[in-house]
Write a protein that holds these residues in place. Structure first.
Motif, PDB file in Angstrom:
ATOM      1  N   PHE B  94       0.633  -1.291   0.278  1.00 18.10           N
ATOM      2  CA  PHE B  94       0.289   0.119   0.181  1.00 18.10           C
ATOM      3  C   PHE B  94       1.068   1.573  -0.026  1.00 18.10           C
ATOM      4  O   PHE B  94       1.153   2.088  -0.699  1.00 18.10           O
ATOM      5  CB  PHE B  94      -0.911   0.328   1.086  1.00 18.10           C
ATOM      6  CG  PHE B  94      -1.782   0.664   1.488  1.00 18.10           C
ATOM      7  CD1 PHE B  94      -3.319   1.133   0.641  1.00 18.10           C
ATOM      8  CD2 PHE B  94      -1.626   1.939   2.167  1.00 18.10           C
ATOM      9  CE1 PHE B  94      -4.100   1.995   0.735  1.00 18.10           C
ATOM     10  CE2 PHE B  94      -2.386   3.107   2.572  1.00 18.10           C
ATOM     11  CZ  PHE B  94      -3.455   3.151   1.619  1.00 18.10           C
ATOM     12  N   ARG B  95       1.883   1.199   0.454  1.00 17.86           N
ATOM     13  CA  ARG B  95       3.152   2.415   1.011  1.00 17.86           C
ATOM     14  C   ARG B  95       3.502   3.047  -0.721  1.00 17.86           C
ATOM     15  O   ARG B  95       3.556   3.513  -0.978  1.00 17.86           O
ATOM     16  CB  ARG B  95       3.667   1.997   1.654  1.00 17.86           C
ATOM     17  CG  ARG B  95       4.459   3.427   2.340  1.00 17.86           C
ATOM     18  CD  ARG B  95       5.709   2.662   3.435  1.00 17.86           C
ATOM     19  NE  ARG B  95       7.090   3.715   3.289  1.00 17.86           N
ATOM     20  CZ  ARG B  95       8.148   3.880   3.510  1.00 17.86           C
ATOM     21  NH1 ARG B  95       8.381   2.825   4.330  1.00 17.86           N
ATOM     22  NH2 ARG B  95       8.886   4.787   3.443  1.00 17.86           N
ATOM     23  N   ILE B  96       3.761   1.499  -1.296  1.00 20.62           N
ATOM     24  CA  ILE B  96       4.201   1.804  -2.441  1.00 20.62           C
ATOM     25  C   ILE B  96       3.456   2.549  -3.390  1.00 20.62           C
ATOM     26  O   ILE B  96       3.512   2.986  -3.706  1.00 20.62           O
ATOM     27  CB  ILE B  96       5.031   0.531  -2.851  1.00 20.62           C
ATOM     28  CG1 ILE B  96       5.942  -0.183  -2.528  1.00 20.62           C
ATOM     29  CG2 ILE B  96       5.085   0.972  -4.631  1.00 20.62           C
ATOM     30  CD1 ILE B  96       6.216  -1.642  -2.766  1.00 20.62           C
ATOM     31  N   VAL B  97       2.187   2.124  -3.701  1.00 22.62           N
ATOM     32  CA  VAL B  97       0.570   2.858  -4.306  1.00 22.62           C
ATOM     33  C   VAL B  97       1.267   3.673  -3.986  1.00 22.62           C
ATOM     34  O   VAL B  97       1.125   5.034  -4.794  1.00 22.62           O
ATOM     35  CB  VAL B  97      -0.215   2.321  -4.112  1.00 22.62           C
ATOM     36  CG1 VAL B  97      -1.301   3.062  -4.371  1.00 22.62           C
ATOM     37  CG2 VAL B  97      -0.076   0.560  -4.708  1.00 22.62           C
ATOM     38  N   ILE B  98       0.782   4.644  -2.771  1.00 20.05           N
ATOM     39  CA  ILE B  98       0.452   5.845  -2.682  1.00 20.05           C
ATOM     40  C   ILE B  98       1.767   6.741  -2.889  1.00 20.05           C
ATOM     41  O   ILE B  98       1.588   7.633  -3.082  1.00 20.05           O
ATOM     42  CB  ILE B  98       0.225   6.138  -1.010  1.00 20.05           C
ATOM     43  CG1 ILE B  98      -0.127   5.582  -0.032  1.00 20.05           C
ATOM     44  CG2 ILE B  98       0.449   7.339  -0.425  1.00 20.05           C
ATOM     45  CD1 ILE B  98      -2.083   6.002  -0.957  1.00 20.05           C
ATOM     46  N   THR B 169       4.263   1.857  10.298  1.00 17.32           N
ATOM     47  CA  THR B 169       5.376   1.387   9.928  1.00 17.32           C
ATOM     48  C   THR B 169       6.596   1.651  10.448  1.00 17.32           C
ATOM     49  O   THR B 169       7.626   0.964  10.630  1.00 17.32           O
ATOM     50  CB  THR B 169       6.056   2.693   8.226  1.00 17.32           C
ATOM     51  OG1 THR B 169       4.403   2.675   7.294  1.00 17.32           O
ATOM     52  CG2 THR B 169       6.610   1.950   7.119  1.00 17.32           C
ATOM     53  N   GLU B 170       6.428   2.951  11.164  1.00 17.15           N
ATOM     54  CA  GLU B 170       7.695   3.206  12.048  1.00 17.15           C
ATOM     55  C   GLU B 170       7.968   1.899  12.971  1.00 17.15           C
ATOM     56  O   GLU B 170       8.678   1.076  13.740  1.00 17.15           O
ATOM     57  CB  GLU B 170       8.004   4.302  12.551  1.00 17.15           C
ATOM     58  CG  GLU B 170       7.870   5.311  12.218  1.00 17.15           C
ATOM     59  CD  GLU B 170       7.938   6.745  12.657  1.00 17.15           C
ATOM     60  OE1 GLU B 170       7.834   6.793  13.728  1.00 17.15           O
ATOM     61  OE2 GLU B 170       7.624   7.976  12.481  1.00 17.15           O
ATOM     62  N   LEU B 171       6.692   1.096  13.564  1.00 18.64           N
ATOM     63  CA  LEU B 171       6.554   0.257  14.523  1.00 18.64           C
ATOM     64  C   LEU B 171       7.239  -0.727  14.082  1.00 18.64           C
ATOM     65  O   LEU B 171       8.079  -1.739  15.096  1.00 18.64           O
ATOM     66  CB  LEU B 171       5.225   0.532  15.294  1.00 18.64           C
ATOM     67  CG  LEU B 171       5.249  -0.957  16.002  1.00 18.64           C
ATOM     68  CD1 LEU B 171       5.721  -1.218  17.427  1.00 18.64           C
ATOM     69  CD2 LEU B 171       3.493  -0.611  16.468  1.00 18.64           C
ATOM     70  N   THR B 172       6.647  -1.170  12.960  1.00 17.01           N
ATOM     71  CA  THR B 172       6.983  -2.750  12.848  1.00 17.01           C
ATOM     72  C   THR B 172       8.598  -2.374  12.118  1.00 17.01           C
ATOM     73  O   THR B 172       9.740  -3.673  12.333  1.00 17.01           O
ATOM     74  CB  THR B 172       6.941  -2.336  10.431  1.00 17.01           C
ATOM     75  OG1 THR B 172       6.848  -1.521  10.508  1.00 17.01           O
ATOM     76  CG2 THR B 172       5.504  -2.926  11.359  1.00 17.01           C
ATOM     77  N   ILE B 173       9.273  -1.280  12.271  1.00 16.70           N
ATOM     78  CA  ILE B 173      10.742  -1.227  11.808  1.00 16.70           C
ATOM     79  C   ILE B 173      11.293  -1.721  13.106  1.00 16.70           C
ATOM     80  O   ILE B 173      12.255  -2.126  13.122  1.00 16.70           O
ATOM     81  CB  ILE B 173      11.085   0.180  10.719  1.00 16.70           C
ATOM     82  CG1 ILE B 173      10.492  -0.017   9.699  1.00 16.70           C
ATOM     83  CG2 ILE B 173      12.287   0.193  10.730  1.00 16.70           C
ATOM     84  CD1 ILE B 173      10.730   1.401   8.885  1.00 16.70           C
TER      85      ILE B 173
END
Lengths: 233, 233
Positions: B94-98, B169-173
């Motif tokens: 999703f992030r890539i799409v955005i 996203t920050e959390l997963t990283i």
DNA sequence: AATTGATGTATTGTCGACAATCGACTTGAC
DNA sequence: GTCAAGTCGATTGTCGACAATACATCAATT
């Protein structure tokens, strides 16, 4: 069968929270135009009208804020969202990005039972084309077609983002007062999308969806600009 | 559970609402790992720790829900979000799409002062590559680079959607514990994006951004799957 | 022993009241 | 008449208390 509506399955029926009920009532009032853009959503007034306290109203308003139906100003409260022509254009541009990505993914993952569901939804649109011409019902059925695609994409984020813009999209369409001149024509504009999806050709599907959304974008934006000129501010 | 304390020193712009402050503290506690995924966010406990009542905590939690950091179960409360490998992959897709859409728009609209801002942010990343290696600060600086692109795109919806997924996203990283083996290398991976943007070639810019995000996606997803196997719930 | 049902406890859901804040109005000076 | 400061009313911000609900525990029955 995919789970879209909340009435299938064993989802709790009487279990709808007060907050959700308030949010639904408010969103309906806004989308139907009972609450016009710019009007203040006084917590106490709404609470009194619905017979609840302010807390659920406040939470419901925050939910609607995420749906873009209301805006929130600190220490000033909630207001029914006002749209500018630019915002509306941005909305459709964004919608195109999301739905095209959903179409691409849907093609790659395979239609599955989304195909029949889309066909059934087109039938529903045709049925609704006949009298009575309820605008809101019609718009909701239109959105449902697109929702099915986002839902079938396989990535829940697309559906989630679609839901976030679905209500404000409905609102803008209702604001304009018409989607298509001919309701029958609207139903048929969805056919090429389905056919392209069933053909399995990604580019065809993307093109079909883009054309569909781009036409809608032009129609809506132009019509909105016209209304903006008629009643400036 | 560790006590959640407010870091003194900065009061950004005059007055910040209590709700925002609570949301900020909670999100920091979650992203830094003080609150691990799955733990319950008891309204009364948090309220007591912060010295407020439950109402602001509840509102803050709903805000965090929109940021994807917590999930909400009716009549059960809020829980720190748990991620599966699939969800993480969906997030990056999703992030890539955005971000690709944002890049396209940014190219078309012209860089403007986003160019210098991006260059400055790369410098910041290089500076942070030296000691001390604070993971969270580093990740935030990385996200800021991408935020600048979404912000410069000209369509606020891209920025808005980016913000909605930025924290998770920050959390997963941070969950994974590392972004790149070499922090210096991370800073340099942003250079091709900026160069492509400055070249004005849309396809080059899209390709550069896609490569950047796709590498990150692979790294993060693989690393996450590894951790998942090590401690299989 | 397993399952069902009842009970207790902890948490969320909702409420009404008070305090803080904002916007509009009034008042006054120039 | 215009502008500024002060005041007032209305609305949001926050709070503590009560009610409703879910989960865990345990008893009773098959």
């Amino acid at each position: 069968m995919d789970k879209i509506t909340e009435q299938d399955g064993f989802a709790p029926l009487g279990r709808e929270g007060l907050v959700e009920r308030v949010a639904r009532l408010l969103s309906k009032a806004i989308v139907t135009g009972q609450l016009t853009p710019g009007t203040r959503l006084s917590e106490s007034v709404v609470a009194k009208q619905l017979g609840t306290s302010r807390a659920p109203v406040r939470e419901a308003a925050r939910l609607l804020e995420n749906s873009g139906l209301v805006t929130y100003h600190a220490n000033r409260g909630f207001f029914v969202r006002k749209f500018t022509a630019t915002e509306l254009d941005n909305l459709y541009e964004f919608r195109i990005v999301i739905e095209l990505a959903a179409v691409r993914r849907l093609i790659r993952e395979g239609l599955g039972d989304t195909g029949p569901a889309l066909a059934a939804q087109i039938e529903e649109l045709r049925r609704l084309a006949g009298p009575p011409h309820d605008m809101l019902t019609h718009v909701e059925a239109d959105m449902q077609f697109h929702r099915l695609i986002c839902n079938g994409s396989g990535n829940p984020r697309f559906l989630r983002t679609f839901e976030q813009i679905a209500l404000e999209t409905e609102l803008t369409i209702v604001l304009i007062g018409k989607l298509y001149e001919d309701a029958h024509r609207l139903a048929e504009t969805h056919v090429p999308i389905l056919e392209a999806l069933q053909s399995g050709c990604e580019q065809d599907a993307v093109d079909a969806m883009f054309y569909h959304l781009d036409v809608a974008r032009t129609l809506v934006t132009e019509q909105f600009r016209k209304l903006e000129d008629e009643s400036p501010k």
